[in-house]
Design a protein around this motif. Sequence first.
Motif, PDB file in Angstrom:
ATOM      1  N   ILE A  38     -10.295 -53.931 -48.419  1.00  0.00           N
ATOM      2  CA  ILE A  38      -8.929 -53.404 -48.441  1.00  0.00           C
ATOM      3  C   ILE A  38      -8.929 -51.896 -48.663  1.00  0.00           C
ATOM      4  O   ILE A  38      -8.205 -51.148 -48.001  1.00  0.00           O
ATOM      5  CB  ILE A  38      -8.110 -54.113 -49.537  1.00  0.00           C
ATOM      6  CG1 ILE A  38      -7.876 -55.573 -49.145  1.00  0.00           C
ATOM      7  CG2 ILE A  38      -6.775 -53.415 -49.765  1.00  0.00           C
ATOM      8  CD1 ILE A  38      -7.220 -56.403 -50.219  1.00  0.00           C
ATOM      9  N   ILE A  39      -9.761 -51.427 -49.596  1.00  0.00           N
ATOM     10  CA  ILE A  39      -9.815 -49.982 -49.888  1.00  0.00           C
ATOM     11  C   ILE A  39     -10.242 -49.194 -48.656  1.00  0.00           C
ATOM     12  O   ILE A  39      -9.668 -48.149 -48.329  1.00  0.00           O
ATOM     13  CB  ILE A  39     -10.770 -49.719 -51.071  1.00  0.00           C
ATOM     14  CG1 ILE A  39     -10.173 -50.290 -52.355  1.00  0.00           C
ATOM     15  CG2 ILE A  39     -11.049 -48.227 -51.229  1.00  0.00           C
ATOM     16  CD1 ILE A  39     -11.129 -50.306 -53.534  1.00  0.00           C
ATOM     17  N   ALA A  40     -11.239 -49.697 -47.946  1.00  0.00           N
ATOM     18  CA  ALA A  40     -11.690 -49.010 -46.727  1.00  0.00           C
ATOM     19  C   ALA A  40     -10.611 -49.040 -45.655  1.00  0.00           C
ATOM     20  O   ALA A  40     -10.357 -48.030 -44.974  1.00  0.00           O
ATOM     21  CB  ALA A  40     -12.971 -49.665 -46.215  1.00  0.00           C
ATOM     22  N   ASN A  41      -9.940 -50.181 -45.493  1.00  0.00           N
ATOM     23  CA  ASN A  41      -8.907 -50.308 -44.460  1.00  0.00           C
ATOM     24  C   ASN A  41      -7.689 -49.438 -44.739  1.00  0.00           C
ATOM     25  O   ASN A  41      -6.937 -49.091 -43.819  1.00  0.00           O
ATOM     26  CB  ASN A  41      -8.468 -51.770 -44.328  1.00  0.00           C
ATOM     27  CG  ASN A  41      -9.548 -52.640 -43.697  1.00  0.00           C
ATOM     28  OD1 ASN A  41     -10.476 -52.127 -43.078  1.00  0.00           O
ATOM     29  ND2 ASN A  41      -9.442 -53.942 -43.866  1.00  0.00           N
ATOM     30  N   CYS A  42      -7.485 -49.083 -46.003  1.00  0.00           N
ATOM     31  CA  CYS A  42      -6.354 -48.223 -46.361  1.00  0.00           C
ATOM     32  C   CYS A  42      -6.667 -46.740 -46.192  1.00  0.00           C
ATOM     33  O   CYS A  42      -5.841 -45.884 -46.546  1.00  0.00           O
ATOM     34  CB  CYS A  42      -5.914 -48.502 -47.796  1.00  0.00           C
ATOM     35  SG  CYS A  42      -5.064 -50.078 -48.008  1.00  0.00           S
ATOM     36  N   GLY A  43      -7.849 -46.420 -45.683  1.00  0.00           N
ATOM     37  CA  GLY A  43      -8.189 -45.033 -45.376  1.00  0.00           C
ATOM     38  C   GLY A  43      -8.708 -44.215 -46.540  1.00  0.00           C
ATOM     39  O   GLY A  43      -8.612 -42.978 -46.533  1.00  0.00           O
ATOM     40  N   ALA A  44      -9.294 -44.887 -47.530  1.00  0.00           N
ATOM     41  CA  ALA A  44      -9.738 -44.159 -48.720  1.00  0.00           C
ATOM     42  C   ALA A  44     -11.040 -43.397 -48.511  1.00  0.00           C
ATOM     43  O   ALA A  44     -11.296 -42.400 -49.195  1.00  0.00           O
ATOM     44  CB  ALA A  44      -9.897 -45.134 -49.888  1.00  0.00           C
ATOM     45  N   ILE A  45     -11.879 -43.854 -47.573  1.00  0.00           N
ATOM     46  CA  ILE A  45     -13.247 -43.314 -47.491  1.00  0.00           C
ATOM     47  C   ILE A  45     -13.267 -41.812 -47.224  1.00  0.00           C
ATOM     48  O   ILE A  45     -13.948 -41.048 -47.924  1.00  0.00           O
ATOM     49  CB  ILE A  45     -14.050 -44.086 -46.430  1.00  0.00           C
ATOM     50  CG1 ILE A  45     -14.386 -45.483 -46.961  1.00  0.00           C
ATOM     51  CG2 ILE A  45     -15.337 -43.338 -46.066  1.00  0.00           C
ATOM     52  CD1 ILE A  45     -15.141 -46.365 -45.993  1.00  0.00           C
ATOM     53  N   SER A  46     -12.535 -41.357 -46.222  1.00  0.00           N
ATOM     54  CA  SER A  46     -12.582 -39.923 -45.879  1.00  0.00           C
ATOM     55  C   SER A  46     -12.054 -39.064 -47.025  1.00  0.00           C
ATOM     56  O   SER A  46     -12.565 -37.959 -47.277  1.00  0.00           O
ATOM     57  CB  SER A  46     -11.777 -39.658 -44.606  1.00  0.00           C
ATOM     58  OG  SER A  46     -10.424 -40.037 -44.796  1.00  0.00           O
ATOM     59  N   LEU A  47     -11.038 -39.567 -47.742  1.00  0.00           N
ATOM     60  CA  LEU A  47     -10.487 -38.803 -48.864  1.00  0.00           C
ATOM     61  C   LEU A  47     -11.465 -38.762 -50.036  1.00  0.00           C
ATOM     62  O   LEU A  47     -11.591 -37.744 -50.716  1.00  0.00           O
ATOM     63  CB  LEU A  47      -9.163 -39.426 -49.304  1.00  0.00           C
ATOM     64  CG  LEU A  47      -8.034 -39.351 -48.264  1.00  0.00           C
ATOM     65  CD1 LEU A  47      -6.849 -40.196 -48.700  1.00  0.00           C
ATOM     66  CD2 LEU A  47      -7.604 -37.900 -48.042  1.00  0.00           C
ATOM     67  N   LEU A  48     -12.153 -39.868 -50.271  1.00  0.00           N
ATOM     68  CA  LEU A  48     -13.171 -39.885 -51.326  1.00  0.00           C
ATOM     69  C   LEU A  48     -14.314 -38.928 -50.990  1.00  0.00           C
ATOM     70  O   LEU A  48     -14.863 -38.266 -51.879  1.00  0.00           O
ATOM     71  CB  LEU A  48     -13.706 -41.306 -51.517  1.00  0.00           C
ATOM     72  CG  LEU A  48     -12.750 -42.303 -52.179  1.00  0.00           C
ATOM     73  CD1 LEU A  48     -13.300 -43.723 -52.079  1.00  0.00           C
ATOM     74  CD2 LEU A  48     -12.513 -41.942 -53.642  1.00  0.00           C
ATOM     75  N   VAL A  49     -14.681 -38.867 -49.716  1.00  0.00           N
ATOM     76  CA  VAL A  49     -15.731 -37.930 -49.291  1.00  0.00           C
ATOM     77  C   VAL A  49     -15.307 -36.494 -49.573  1.00  0.00           C
ATOM     78  O   VAL A  49     -16.094 -35.675 -50.066  1.00  0.00           O
ATOM     79  CB  VAL A  49     -16.058 -38.130 -47.798  1.00  0.00           C
ATOM     80  CG1 VAL A  49     -16.950 -36.993 -47.288  1.00  0.00           C
ATOM     81  CG2 VAL A  49     -16.734 -39.471 -47.570  1.00  0.00           C
ATOM     82  N   ASP A  50     -14.036 -36.170 -49.276  1.00  0.00           N
ATOM     83  CA  ASP A  50     -13.538 -34.811 -49.549  1.00  0.00           C
ATOM     84  C   ASP A  50     -13.627 -34.473 -51.037  1.00  0.00           C
ATOM     85  O   ASP A  50     -13.925 -33.333 -51.406  1.00  0.00           O
ATOM     86  CB  ASP A  50     -12.086 -34.685 -49.078  1.00  0.00           C
ATOM     87  CG  ASP A  50     -11.960 -34.724 -47.560  1.00  0.00           C
ATOM     88  OD1 ASP A  50     -12.982 -34.472 -46.876  1.00  0.00           O
ATOM     89  OD2 ASP A  50     -10.857 -35.025 -47.071  1.00  0.00           O
ATOM     90  N   LEU A  51     -13.391 -35.489 -51.885  1.00  0.00           N
ATOM     91  CA  LEU A  51     -13.383 -35.243 -53.332  1.00  0.00           C
ATOM     92  C   LEU A  51     -14.786 -35.117 -53.917  1.00  0.00           C
ATOM     93  O   LEU A  51     -14.930 -34.852 -55.113  1.00  0.00           O
ATOM     94  CB  LEU A  51     -12.608 -36.356 -54.039  1.00  0.00           C
ATOM     95  CG  LEU A  51     -11.090 -36.321 -53.813  1.00  0.00           C
ATOM     96  CD1 LEU A  51     -10.428 -37.542 -54.433  1.00  0.00           C
ATOM     97  CD2 LEU A  51     -10.481 -35.045 -54.390  1.00  0.00           C
ATOM     98  N   LEU A  52     -15.807 -35.303 -53.102  1.00  0.00           N
ATOM     99  CA  LEU A  52     -17.166 -35.050 -53.581  1.00  0.00           C
ATOM    100  C   LEU A  52     -17.374 -33.563 -53.872  1.00  0.00           C
ATOM    101  O   LEU A  52     -18.311 -33.189 -54.580  1.00  0.00           O
ATOM    102  CB  LEU A  52     -18.196 -35.531 -52.552  1.00  0.00           C
ATOM    103  CG  LEU A  52     -18.232 -37.042 -52.301  1.00  0.00           C
ATOM    104  CD1 LEU A  52     -19.291 -37.377 -51.257  1.00  0.00           C
ATOM    105  CD2 LEU A  52     -18.506 -37.807 -53.586  1.00  0.00           C
ATOM    106  N   HIS A  53     -16.496 -32.721 -53.313  1.00  0.00           N
ATOM    107  CA  HIS A  53     -16.550 -31.279 -53.592  1.00  0.00           C
ATOM    108  C   HIS A  53     -15.561 -30.883 -54.681  1.00  0.00           C
ATOM    109  O   HIS A  53     -15.349 -29.687 -54.916  1.00  0.00           O
ATOM    110  CB  HIS A  53     -16.252 -30.481 -52.327  1.00  0.00           C
ATOM    111  CG  HIS A  53     -17.384 -30.459 -51.345  1.00  0.00           C
ATOM    112  ND1 HIS A  53     -18.510 -29.694 -51.521  1.00  0.00           N
ATOM    113  CD2 HIS A  53     -17.566 -31.134 -50.182  1.00  0.00           C
ATOM    114  CE1 HIS A  53     -19.345 -29.876 -50.507  1.00  0.00           C
ATOM    115  NE2 HIS A  53     -18.797 -30.748 -49.684  1.00  0.00           N
TER     116      HIS A  53
END
Length: 702
Positions: free
Chosen positions: A375-390
């Motif tokens: 569900i988390i992946a389908n809601c589009g969280a991955i790209s935003l989490l990647v951005d927050l690695l910075h």
Amino acid sequence: MSLLETLLRDISFFLNFSSSENINSEPVQKYYQGAGEILKVLKPIILNAIFDSEITSDEVLSKAFEELGVSVEELLQQFERWQPLSSKAYFVLQVESLISEIRNSCLDIFRVLKSSHQRLPYELSSASLELHLQKIKHVGYEQTSSVIKEAKRDQVGNFGPSSEILLRIAESLSLNSNMEILIEAVALEKLKENTAQAKKVAEVECIDQLIALITHMRHCLFLIKQSQTCSSVPIPLDFICPLSLELMTDPVIVASGQTYERAFIKKWFDLGLTVCPKTRQTLVHTFLIPNYTTKALIVNWCESNNVKLPDLVESTLNQVYPPCATKVKKLVYPPRATKVKKLVEDLKSTSTYTQRVATAELRLLSKQNRDNRIIIANCGAISLLVDLLHSPDTKTQENAVTALLNLSNIDNNKKAIVDANAIEPLIHVLQTGSPVAKENSAATLFSLSIFEINKARIGRSGAIRPLVDLLGNGTPRGKKDAAAALFNLSLFHENKAQIVQADAVRYLVKLLDPAAGMVDKAVAVLASLATTFEGRTAIGQEGGIPLLVEVVELGSARGKANATAALLQLCTNSSRFCIMVLQEGAVPPLVALSQSGTQRAKEKVYTASAGHRHFWATSKGTITGTGTPELLPKALSNILIDLNAINSEPVQKYYQRADAIFDSGITSDEVLSKAFEELGLSVEELLQQFESWQLILSKVYF
């Protein structure tokens, strides 16, 4: 009994305590292993080197041994008193303090010995003492007590400890469910009662703070459970089991009048607990009475709100009381998509606090189950989490990388994470993040590198050097995650040279020390790197050959197989390394492994033997190489190896004669074979006599 005798006795008792079933649970087991590693380093020094030495009269050393003895005795008592229903939090606070004292006392002892001007036994050379010092320094154990103390300080303020700290403590104490948290609360209350009777005021105050902390923890878990409810209608509190925190399907009443889910309260009783989990009232009996009224209300509520009542694994409504054991079905609901979407929107916020809270919740949800991760992946969280690695906020960055690690457990998510260009940001976390963030970044790269195409991409993105830095300088867990990632990456040939150039072999050789707890992981990477010229050269230069031979002799089944594979590569590609392997005494453990090892290990030994055979053929020029390896008598093969290890002209003469017989048909003669077996034993004994041939061997001796 002398001070040292008492200390040795207590250390022996402690090390033999591993057979006790009481310490097999977490977190007790990890603390026992941590303390045991320290004492195992110290014990042979006392027993073999100091016991009868004059240095025991040194006042400073005697004082250090006295303090160590007190700490070891107290630690032993803590483990002897531990029971499965004891308080984990109180145990950890006591044990971590004692382990720290023991570690510091051991370091003081070795420092005193190292600076001593008295004549010491040869086992206590400066280099040996320094090695033992480093072993003790590198023994890792968790510092949960510092986190608990931080949470206790936060309780004084208006906000209380954060959910992140509470969940971290729960994980460290292995409090993985609401029931386990309640068991901890009951244990603390019982401990408080006993301590109050002993009039230990300070300890009672400490236990009160722990009880408040556990109460906060349970409330935090309750809120998390509520957020997981798939219905938009809140579940009435009376319908929720106080033990499972889930909607009841088979409610029963206990002697205190409280209602619980049958399977969970049955499990509570089976553990030996006879108090009501909610009221802490001692129960006069453990009979369970079906609560038909609550059952009917739950059914009506579910029908009115379109909530499906979960089915039990097996019906328990008509059982005879006291009931027989029932199977526990854990009711796990995926989080509502709307809830996750709200968290994903919060990731876009410009508020650092909002991002930190959202990443913390996604981190927790992604850890719980597969449905959440989808569900988390389908809601589009991955790209935003990647951005927050910075993110400049350390906690936000740590939460984001940990959430990505959890999400990567699903193959489709692995692809999505790589497609979101996560590799470079993950490397950024490896270089700049907190210790936990670095660990989880390495673990994420390991997870992504399972796919062959990602091995090349990760290697070409510059991940190898920071992974090697973590391998050499990270936390114990960080080193393990880095080793796992480097092993996967080394399976892609192009990455091997980079790994060697980044100085990985130096760290890997150091990690062959059993005290590091990473022998199997380190030797697996070395075996992979040994397939390259650069890898073999580095292993030889860093002194890896003696340690690999030691793993073949003393390591685990997996470690032995990989160490043999590494030695095979060294022997078949370099005559110099082959001689070094022979001189380190590799033959006896290899022979033992060929007879009793796993099938994989036996195959490696056979191939390694073929490698030695090839070396002799090419370097001596006396063997034609036409013989069939599987028909060659093992006894003669062992003789050749042993004779070749004794580098003396008279012995080499006999070596050449035996070598000439090697390929001849006469080796099939039974009488001759028997003679070779007897000769093999004699040659082996001869080799043992001349292990120090460089110093004492001369032709006159022969």
